[in-house]
Motif scaffolding. Sequence first.
Motif, short mmCIF file in Angstrom:
data_model
loop_
_atom_site.label_atom_id
_atom_site.label_comp_id
_atom_site.label_asym_id
_atom_site.label_seq_id
_atom_site.Cartn_x
_atom_site.Cartn_y
_atom_site.Cartn_z
N HIS A 156 7.84 6.17 6.66
CA HIS A 156 8.21 5.95 5.27
C HIS A 156 7.02 5.45 4.46
CE1 HIS A 156 12.20 5.22 7.41
NE2 HIS A 156 12.36 6.35 6.73
N VAL A 157 6.23 4.56 5.07
CA VAL A 157 5.07 4.01 4.36
C VAL A 157 4.04 5.10 4.10
CG1 VAL A 157 3.22 2.30 4.43
CG2 VAL A 157 5.46 1.74 5.37
N VAL A 158 3.83 5.98 5.09
CA VAL A 158 2.89 7.09 4.92
C VAL A 158 3.35 8.00 3.78
CG1 VAL A 158 1.99 9.19 5.98
CG2 VAL A 158 2.06 7.06 7.30
N ALA A 159 4.65 8.31 3.76
CA ALA A 159 5.18 9.18 2.71
C ALA A 159 5.04 8.54 1.34
CB ALA A 159 6.65 9.50 3.00
N TRP A 160 5.27 7.23 1.27
CA TRP A 160 5.14 6.54 -0.02
C TRP A 160 3.69 6.52 -0.48
CZ3 TRP A 160 3.91 0.90 -0.90
CH2 TRP A 160 3.99 0.59 -2.27
N ALA A 161 2.76 6.23 0.44
CA ALA A 161 1.34 6.22 0.08
C ALA A 161 0.91 7.58 -0.45
CB ALA A 161 0.49 5.81 1.28
N GLU A 162 1.40 8.64 0.17
CA GLU A 162 1.08 9.99 -0.30
C GLU A 162 1.64 10.23 -1.69
OE1 GLU A 162 2.64 12.35 2.87
OE2 GLU A 162 0.82 12.18 4.11
N THR A 189 -5.03 0.81 -9.05
CA THR A 189 -3.59 0.63 -9.29
C THR A 189 -2.80 0.93 -8.03
OG1 THR A 189 -3.87 1.22 -11.61
CG2 THR A 189 -1.62 1.30 -10.72
N ARG A 190 -3.18 1.98 -7.32
CA ARG A 190 -2.50 2.30 -6.05
C ARG A 190 -2.66 1.15 -5.06
NH1 ARG A 190 -5.51 7.17 -6.56
NH2 ARG A 190 -6.63 6.73 -4.63
N ALA A 191 -3.88 0.61 -5.01
CA ALA A 191 -4.14 -0.49 -4.07
C ALA A 191 -3.32 -1.72 -4.42
CB ALA A 191 -5.63 -0.83 -4.07
N HIS A 192 -3.24 -2.05 -5.70
CA HIS A 192 -2.48 -3.23 -6.12
C HIS A 192 -0.99 -3.03 -5.89
CE1 HIS A 192 -0.29 -5.77 -9.05
NE2 HIS A 192 -1.17 -6.67 -8.64
N THR A 193 -0.49 -1.83 -6.16
CA THR A 193 0.93 -1.54 -5.94
C THR A 193 1.29 -1.71 -4.47
OG1 THR A 193 0.89 0.01 -7.79
CG2 THR A 193 2.72 0.21 -6.25
N PHE A 194 0.43 -1.23 -3.61
CA PHE A 194 0.65 -1.34 -2.17
C PHE A 194 0.57 -2.80 -1.73
CE2 PHE A 194 -0.05 -0.86 2.34
CZ PHE A 194 0.63 0.31 2.67
N ILE A 212 -0.14 1.13 8.88
CA ILE A 212 -0.97 2.28 8.54
C ILE A 212 -2.40 1.83 8.30
CG2 ILE A 212 1.00 3.43 7.46
CD1 ILE A 212 -0.48 2.84 4.73
N ASN A 213 -3.31 2.80 8.26
CA ASN A 213 -4.69 2.56 7.86
C ASN A 213 -4.77 2.81 6.36
OD1 ASN A 213 -7.49 3.02 7.18
ND2 ASN A 213 -7.90 3.17 9.37
N ARG A 214 -4.87 1.73 5.59
CA ARG A 214 -4.82 1.85 4.14
C ARG A 214 -5.97 2.68 3.59
NH1 ARG A 214 -3.14 -3.80 1.29
NH2 ARG A 214 -3.68 -2.48 -0.50
N GLY A 253 -5.82 6.07 1.07
CA GLY A 253 -6.20 5.90 -0.32
C GLY A 253 -5.54 4.77 -1.06
N VAL A 254 -5.06 3.75 -0.33
CA VAL A 254 -4.42 2.61 -0.99
C VAL A 254 -5.14 1.30 -0.70
CG1 VAL A 254 -2.13 3.62 -1.19
CG2 VAL A 254 -2.78 2.47 0.95
N GLU A 255 -6.37 1.40 -0.24
CA GLU A 255 -7.21 0.23 -0.02
C GLU A 255 -8.41 0.33 -0.94
OE1 GLU A 255 -8.69 -3.32 1.71
OE2 GLU A 255 -6.75 -2.34 1.92
N MET A 256 -8.67 -0.71 -1.73
CA MET A 256 -9.82 -0.69 -2.61
C MET A 256 -11.08 -1.07 -1.84
SD MET A 256 -11.13 -0.14 -5.53
CE MET A 256 -9.78 -0.10 -6.71
N PRO A 257 -12.00 -0.12 -1.63
CA PRO A 257 -13.23 -0.44 -0.89
C PRO A 257 -14.04 -1.49 -1.64
CG PRO A 257 -12.92 1.94 -1.13
CD PRO A 257 -11.95 1.28 -2.04
#
Length: 372
Positions: free
Chosen positions: A93-99, A117-122, A146-148, A152-156
């Motif tokens: 479910h988390v993978v599907a949501w991140a996508e 924004t994606r990173a903050h939402t996650f 998951i591996n954020r 694409g939901v981790e801000m480098p």
Amino acid sequence: MSEDVAGELVPAEAIPAQARDEAGERWQRELAIVRAWLKEVKGNTRSTYADAIGWPYDKNGTWRDTSRLRNGVTWLSWCARNGVHLLDVGRQHVVAWAEALNATPHPDTGQTLPHSTRAHTFTAASAFYKWAMQEGITVVNPMELINRSNLGVEMPKGTKSTTASLTREEVGALLAAADNDAVESLRLRNSAMVWFLFTVAPRVTEMTTLRVGKIRHTHGVRVVDLVLKGDRPHSVTLPPEAGERLDRYLSSRGIGSAVVLRGKASAPPYLFVTANDRPLARSAVNAVLERLARQAGIADPKRVTAHVARHTLKTEGNIQGYTDEQLQEHFGHRSKETTGRYGNKHFDPANSPGLAISAAYAEAAAEHRGSL
């Protein structure tokens, strides 16, 4: 944000059919858990987390449509739409949501969410599950399965913001438009608010939650006492150009900016309010900015937001020769570098970057509308 941020529970009929069990009782119980979590989040962070996770009530306890928040893919919206109960979440479910966070376009602009924004939402969703684990409600934080970075939901670290600043000329045009707002009944408020945003440069929630009485005189200038993330107090110089407009606006409401209402049962009024004396919502502030940007002839007026005001002050400050250290002090940013300086630096309001920046903006605005 007010203590009744969570409002009442969502009416069963408002929950998508696929997210309900019989009578929707389980979904109601899970929303009650989210409400308990939000009530424990401090200060302005509560407001940003409520938006990020998709809490379906505004700060006044009024039901709101969350279908456009974060392009309609906040965690609560996604779970409701896909029939996933909050405590039944698995890695898939988390993978599907991140996508979905990566790929879902905004219904109006067609733009996908920025990386930050994606990173903050996650992060907001992960914060909810961390709290739930501490409370013994669940034994796992599914967001950690998951591996954020891969999704694409981790801000480098070191990633530059994609927010584009306005030029000095654009700011001047915007400020002139605010001073001559075509909506006469809102002119005094919007003039004061836009000058405040671009010369004090608070986060939008720091401004919308600010109350009269938080402006004072010290060292020969006026300062604003803000409350930053984590309930940290922070003082910022109020430039005279913004202060004059604020005085006119508050005078029109029959109050003075320097009044501190002590010993009264009710809290002082909010600094910027609606026609009904209620605090402005973030969306209302950005709607004003977009309308005035269009009035000012700024290209792509939708990009002119309260957050852009902060980036613009940083850019203008660098142009005028202020160091990043000085500007970090102005914003009250907390980082490894700046934390160690807080105890050694003395706040000097008479030497604030905002004073010179405001003067430059005033000169640019005068070219667009002449003297006030």
